[in-house]
Motif scaffolding. Structure first.
Motif, PDB file in Angstrom:
ATOM      1  N   GLY A  30       0.796  -1.228   0.000  1.00  0.00           N
ATOM      2  CA  GLY A  30       0.000   0.000   0.000  1.00  0.00           C
ATOM      3  C   GLY A  30       0.822   1.269   0.000  1.00  0.00           C
ATOM      4  N   VAL A  31       2.028   1.198  -0.529  1.00  0.00           N
ATOM      5  CA  VAL A  31       2.938   2.346  -0.488  1.00  0.00           C
ATOM      6  C   VAL A  31       2.520   3.429  -1.482  1.00  0.00           C
ATOM      7  N   VAL A  32       1.815   3.053  -2.550  1.00  0.00           N
ATOM      8  CA  VAL A  32       1.315   4.027  -3.527  1.00  0.00           C
ATOM      9  C   VAL A  32      -0.105   4.424  -3.146  1.00  0.00           C
ATOM     10  N   ARG A  33      -0.355   5.714  -3.058  1.00  0.00           N
ATOM     11  CA  ARG A  33      -1.691   6.194  -2.698  1.00  0.00           C
ATOM     12  C   ARG A  33      -2.713   5.783  -3.761  1.00  0.00           C
ATOM     13  N   GLU A  34      -3.861   5.317  -3.305  1.00  0.00           N
ATOM     14  CA  GLU A  34      -4.892   4.789  -4.194  1.00  0.00           C
ATOM     15  C   GLU A  34      -5.284   5.802  -5.259  1.00  0.00           C
ATOM     16  N   GLU A  35      -5.417   7.064  -4.873  1.00  0.00           N
ATOM     17  CA  GLU A  35      -5.879   8.087  -5.799  1.00  0.00           C
ATOM     18  C   GLU A  35      -4.846   8.450  -6.869  1.00  0.00           C
ATOM     19  N   CYS A  36      -3.625   7.939  -6.718  1.00  0.00           N
ATOM     20  CA  CYS A  36      -2.559   8.242  -7.683  1.00  0.00           C
ATOM     21  C   CYS A  36      -2.304   7.117  -8.678  1.00  0.00           C
ATOM     22  N   LYS A  37      -2.928   5.963  -8.479  1.00  0.00           N
ATOM     23  CA  LYS A  37      -2.595   4.790  -9.288  1.00  0.00           C
ATOM     24  C   LYS A  37      -2.898   4.983 -10.766  1.00  0.00           C
ATOM     25  N   ALA A  38      -4.065   5.519 -11.093  1.00  0.00           N
ATOM     26  CA  ALA A  38      -4.420   5.701 -12.499  1.00  0.00           C
ATOM     27  C   ALA A  38      -3.467   6.682 -13.175  1.00  0.00           C
ATOM     28  N   ALA A  39      -3.100   7.742 -12.480  1.00  0.00           N
ATOM     29  CA  ALA A  39      -2.186   8.732 -13.049  1.00  0.00           C
ATOM     30  C   ALA A  39      -0.795   8.150 -13.252  1.00  0.00           C
ATOM     31  N   LEU A  40      -0.382   7.227 -12.380  1.00  0.00           N
ATOM     32  CA  LEU A  40       0.927   6.582 -12.547  1.00  0.00           C
ATOM     33  C   LEU A  40       0.949   5.688 -13.780  1.00  0.00           C
ATOM     34  N   VAL A  41      -0.153   5.022 -14.045  1.00  0.00           N
ATOM     35  CA  VAL A  41      -0.238   4.226 -15.274  1.00  0.00           C
ATOM     36  C   VAL A  41      -0.074   5.145 -16.482  1.00  0.00           C
ATOM     37  N   ARG A  42      -0.746   6.274 -16.451  1.00  0.00           N
ATOM     38  CA  ARG A  42      -0.696   7.237 -17.565  1.00  0.00           C
ATOM     39  C   ARG A  42       0.698   7.843 -17.739  1.00  0.00           C
TER      40      ARG A  42
END
Length: 220
Positions: free
Chosen positions: A39-51
């Motif tokens: 859970g080190v990556v914030r949930e709300e940032c996951k989609a933006a990290l893919v992009r």
């Protein structure tokens, strides 16, 4: 001594990494000091990290200077190389790292030859990897393993699938054997190495750029 290279000015302002989740992870002393957090990556940032994950066409780890580092990915690098992150690694692995150079490299693709059992050289004090794959197969192929020896992948104490938000790190010792079972395909990971000296940083950076140049030249 963070050394964020090529960091875009449009990096997201909000944190991308959840440092408290990283701190809540476990650490162990045997067979060498290592840590594992989820859970080190914030949930709300996951989609933006893919992009925003860099478009890397070839297998291998590549330096940040050779890619576009922008948006949420730039925010991840900022958080990863921060003194606040280093302080947690220090606490978990029993080291002093905040005055050490930091070398970050990025992988998008793995080849079957990657991940062989190995131990890092003495220029590395500690290494932390954060995985960024949205899903993973049920097999152990590509899973990071903390190994007791260099004899077999079966002789392991801990395994980490490369799913988004999983971080695994370890202190370099004379027996810090690690690797992963052969895997070919997309396997997104960011690796941060704390190095013993600025000379080691300069040497590794130069070597990495030379290797990348040769890959481009000969299509490796």
């Amino acid at each position: 001594m963070a050394a964020v290279e090529n960091l875009s000015p449009d990096a997201v302002a909000e944190p991308v990494l959840d440092l408290e989740a990283f701190r809540r992870g476990q650490s162990w002393a045997e067979p060498y000091p290592h840590l594992l957090s989820e859970g080190v990556v914030r949930e709300e940032c996951k989609a933006a990290l893919v992009r925003d994950f860099p478009d890397i066409p070839k297998p291998g780890f590549f330096p940040l200077s050779e890619m576009k580092v922008t948006g949420a990915f730039a925010g991840l690098i900022r958080d990863f190389e921060s003194d606040a992150f280093a302080a947690i690694v220090e606490e978990k692995l029993g080291l002093v790292l905040r005055d050490k150079p930091r070398l970050t490299t990025v992988r998008k693709w793995s080849a079957l030859k990657d991940g062989r059992i190995h131990n890092d050289g003495q220029s590395k004090i500690a290494t932390v990897l954060i995985y960024l794959n949205e899903e993973w197969s049920g097999s152990s192929d590509g899973n990071f393993r903390v190994l007791r020896s260099n004899e077999s992948f079966d002789d392991y104490v801990r395994e980490a699938p490369p799913l988004t938000g999983i971080a695994i790190g370890f202190r370099r010792t004379d027996a810090s054997w690690h690797g992963h079972l052969p895997f070919e395909g997309e396997r997104r990971v960011v690796q941060l190495a704390y190095l013993a000296s600025q000379e080691d940083f300069d040497r590794k950076t130069k070597r990495g750029r030379t290797s990348l140049f040769l890959k481009k030249l000969f299509g490796g």
